[in-house]
Design a protein around this motif. Structure first.
Motif, PDB file in Angstrom:
ATOM      1  N   PRO A  31       0.814  -1.218   0.000  1.00  0.00           N
ATOM      2  CA  PRO A  31       0.000   0.000   0.000  1.00  0.00           C
ATOM      3  C   PRO A  31       0.853   1.275   0.000  1.00  0.00           C
ATOM      4  N   ALA A  32       1.949   1.276   0.741  1.00  0.00           N
ATOM      5  CA  ALA A  32       2.810   2.464   0.788  1.00  0.00           C
ATOM      6  C   ALA A  32       3.429   2.744  -0.577  1.00  0.00           C
ATOM      7  N   GLU A  33       3.846   1.701  -1.281  1.00  0.00           N
ATOM      8  CA  GLU A  33       4.438   1.892  -2.602  1.00  0.00           C
ATOM      9  C   GLU A  33       3.404   2.377  -3.612  1.00  0.00           C
ATOM     10  N   LEU A  34       2.197   1.857  -3.510  1.00  0.00           N
ATOM     11  CA  LEU A  34       1.126   2.293  -4.414  1.00  0.00           C
ATOM     12  C   LEU A  34       0.784   3.760  -4.175  1.00  0.00           C
ATOM     13  N   VAL A  35       0.698   4.143  -2.918  1.00  0.00           N
ATOM     14  CA  VAL A  35       0.425   5.550  -2.586  1.00  0.00           C
ATOM     15  C   VAL A  35       1.536   6.432  -3.140  1.00  0.00           C
ATOM     16  N   THR A  36       2.762   5.958  -3.047  1.00  0.00           N
ATOM     17  CA  THR A  36       3.893   6.711  -3.579  1.00  0.00           C
ATOM     18  C   THR A  36       3.724   6.970  -5.067  1.00  0.00           C
ATOM     19  N   LEU A  38       1.056   7.141  -6.709  1.00  0.00           N
ATOM     20  CA  LEU A  38      -0.041   8.074  -6.941  1.00  0.00           C
ATOM     21  C   LEU A  38       0.323   9.511  -6.569  1.00  0.00           C
ATOM     22  N   ILE A  39       1.228   9.673  -5.623  1.00  0.00           N
ATOM     23  CA  ILE A  39       1.595  11.018  -5.153  1.00  0.00           C
ATOM     24  C   ILE A  39       2.687  11.660  -6.004  1.00  0.00           C
ATOM     25  N   VAL A  69       9.201   5.796   1.920  1.00  0.00           N
ATOM     26  CA  VAL A  69       8.804   4.455   1.485  1.00  0.00           C
ATOM     27  C   VAL A  69       9.901   3.447   1.812  1.00  0.00           C
TER      28      VAL A  69
END
Length: 160
Positions: A31-36, A38-39, A69
């Motif tokens: 989830p943290a990598e996916l959010v990265t 997207l940001i 991350v």
């Protein structure tokens, strides 16, 4: 020419940071990598379209994000309770050929999704399944019952 240089610099930075994150397919992102992912556009786009004249802000922002991350993934690797809190735990959806409806409802997984995964491993009936596990990465793992061999396939005109 300034825009080209900005894009090249941001591209090189993002590629270097992605390389540092490790070798994973997009389907395996935490989830943290996916959010990265997207940001990143929000952080670097002002520098690319010149809304922000400073390329440094984009570089510092992207580097900070990738550093976070990396540090979170490092901490998750060494601190198992943190990994469970961030990534989650596997959820059992089928046990010995029986749907666990409460778990399926909580995870919003339908029987059709389970049957689809069963068919991919050559199983046709739910009683052929020992377990179906929803992994933390969102994939379904189907484990057949040892006493239920795969059913023979019906002949198909396409097999000839």
């Amino acid at each position: 020419m300034d825009t080209v240089i900005r894009v090249v610099v941001v591209y090189l930075l993002v590629m270097a940071c992605m390389r540092m994150m490790g070798k994973r397919e997009f389907g395996q992102l935490s989830p943290a990598e996916l959010v990265t992912l997207l940001i990143i556009p929000e952080i670097v786009s002002p520098a690319l379209v010149r809304d922000d004249p400073s390329l440094t802000n984009a570089l510092v922002g992207a580097t900070t994000l990738f550093s976070l991350v990396f540090l979170v993934s490092l901490a998750m690797h060494h601190i198992k309770p943190l990994e469970r809190a961030i990534s989650g735990e596997p959820t059992l959806l089928v046990r010995r050929g029986r749907f666990l409806v409460g778990n399926m409802n909580r995870e919003r997984i339908s029987p059709d999704e389970i049957y689809s995964e069963m068919h991919k491993v050559g199983l046709h009936r739910i009683d052929q399944v020992q377990w179906v596990v929803l992994e933390p990465d969102g994939k379904l793992a189907v484990i057949p019952r040892p006493d239920h061999a795969e059913l023979p396939r019906a002949e198909s005109p396409l097999d000839e």
